[in-house]
Motif scaffolding. Structure first.
Motif, short mmCIF file in Angstrom:
data_model
loop_
_atom_site.label_atom_id
_atom_site.label_comp_id
_atom_site.label_asym_id
_atom_site.label_seq_id
_atom_site.Cartn_x
_atom_site.Cartn_y
_atom_site.Cartn_z
N ALA A 1 -8.98 -4.13 -5.12
CA ALA A 1 -9.96 -4.63 -4.17
C ALA A 1 -11.37 -4.57 -4.76
O ALA A 1 -12.15 -5.52 -4.63
CB ALA A 1 -9.89 -3.84 -2.87
N ALA B 1 -6.99 -0.05 -3.74
CA ALA B 1 -8.46 -0.01 -3.67
C ALA B 1 -9.08 -0.40 -5.00
O ALA B 1 -10.13 -1.05 -5.03
CB ALA B 1 -8.93 1.38 -3.25
N ILE C 1 -13.19 -7.52 -2.62
CA ILE C 1 -12.63 -7.75 -1.29
C ILE C 1 -12.21 -6.40 -0.70
O ILE C 1 -12.18 -5.40 -1.40
CB ILE C 1 -11.43 -8.74 -1.34
CG1 ILE C 1 -10.30 -8.20 -2.25
CG2 ILE C 1 -11.90 -10.11 -1.82
CD1 ILE C 1 -9.07 -9.09 -2.30
N ASP C 2 -11.86 -6.40 0.59
CA ASP C 2 -11.42 -5.15 1.21
C ASP C 2 -9.97 -4.85 0.82
O ASP C 2 -9.25 -5.72 0.33
CB ASP C 2 -11.59 -5.21 2.73
CG ASP C 2 -10.74 -6.29 3.36
OD1 ASP C 2 -9.53 -6.04 3.57
OD2 ASP C 2 -11.27 -7.39 3.62
N THR C 3 -9.56 -3.60 1.04
CA THR C 3 -8.23 -3.18 0.59
C THR C 3 -7.10 -3.90 1.32
O THR C 3 -6.07 -4.18 0.71
CB THR C 3 -8.05 -1.65 0.73
OG1 THR C 3 -8.32 -1.27 2.07
CG2 THR C 3 -8.96 -0.90 -0.22
N GLN C 4 -7.27 -4.21 2.59
CA GLN C 4 -6.22 -4.94 3.31
C GLN C 4 -6.04 -6.33 2.71
O GLN C 4 -4.92 -6.79 2.52
CB GLN C 4 -6.54 -5.04 4.80
CG GLN C 4 -5.42 -5.69 5.61
CD GLN C 4 -4.12 -4.90 5.59
OE1 GLN C 4 -4.13 -3.69 5.78
NE2 GLN C 4 -3.01 -5.55 5.34
N SER C 5 -7.14 -6.99 2.39
CA SER C 5 -7.05 -8.31 1.76
C SER C 5 -6.38 -8.21 0.39
O SER C 5 -5.58 -9.07 0.01
CB SER C 5 -8.43 -8.93 1.61
OG SER C 5 -8.99 -9.19 2.88
N SER D 1 -2.77 3.92 -1.90
CA SER D 1 -4.08 3.37 -1.55
C SER D 1 -5.05 3.29 -2.73
O SER D 1 -5.77 2.30 -2.84
CB SER D 1 -4.71 4.19 -0.42
OG SER D 1 -3.94 4.06 0.74
N THR E 1 0.83 -1.21 0.00
CA THR E 1 0.00 0.00 0.00
C THR E 1 0.86 1.25 0.00
O THR E 1 0.57 2.22 -0.72
CB THR E 1 -0.95 0.00 1.21
OG1 THR E 1 -1.77 -1.17 1.14
CG2 THR E 1 -1.85 1.22 1.21
#
Length: 131
Positions: free
Chosen positions: A80, A77, A85-89, A73, A68
């Motif tokens: 994602a 994103a 899926i979410d950004t952390q994943s 980001s 990231t």
């Protein structure tokens, strides 16, 4: 479906995972291809890590947070959103697989600037699915 299942399926040949793999490869192309991503990592202070992926030695790991930080980001994103899926994943998924993709696509210690990543990657996927 868990992130683990997605990742395992992507390389294990479960139904529907070719689309996920294709989305990742398309996203890499949208980021400037492998060479564009590698340049972003080098600018982000991760040059030594990237060089390990290209060289014939052991690949150094990278964390989702480093992904990231280096790519930004918005780029993470975007992937994602493509994968649902979410950004952390998404950053963890990139951290897990980008070193392998770069390593595989640079067998001679160099990244081919003219490489068609989508075709190459789908060829790799077909080899995993149908070997």
């Amino acid at each position: 479906m868990s992130l683990f299942d997605q990742v395992a399926g992507m390389f294990g040949g479960q139904d529907g995972q070719a689309g996920t793999y294709q989305a990742i490869l398309t996203w890499i192309n949208e980021q400037g291809g492998v060479s564009g991503l590698l340049a972003k990592f080098q600018q982000g202070g991760l040059g030594a890590v990237v060089e390990s992926w290209i060289s014939t030695g052991t690949n150094h790991p990278v964390s989702g947070d480093q992904i990231t930080s280096a790519l930004g980001s918005p780029a993470v994103a975007d992937l994602a959103a493509k994968l649902g899926i979410d950004t952390q994943s998404a950053s963890n998924l990139i951290a897990e697989h980008l070193p392998k993709v770069v390593d595989t696509l640079s067998p001679d210690g160099q990244v081919n600037q003219q490489q068609d990543l989508l075709s190459e990657g789908m060829g790799l996927l077909k080899g995993k699915l149908f070997s």
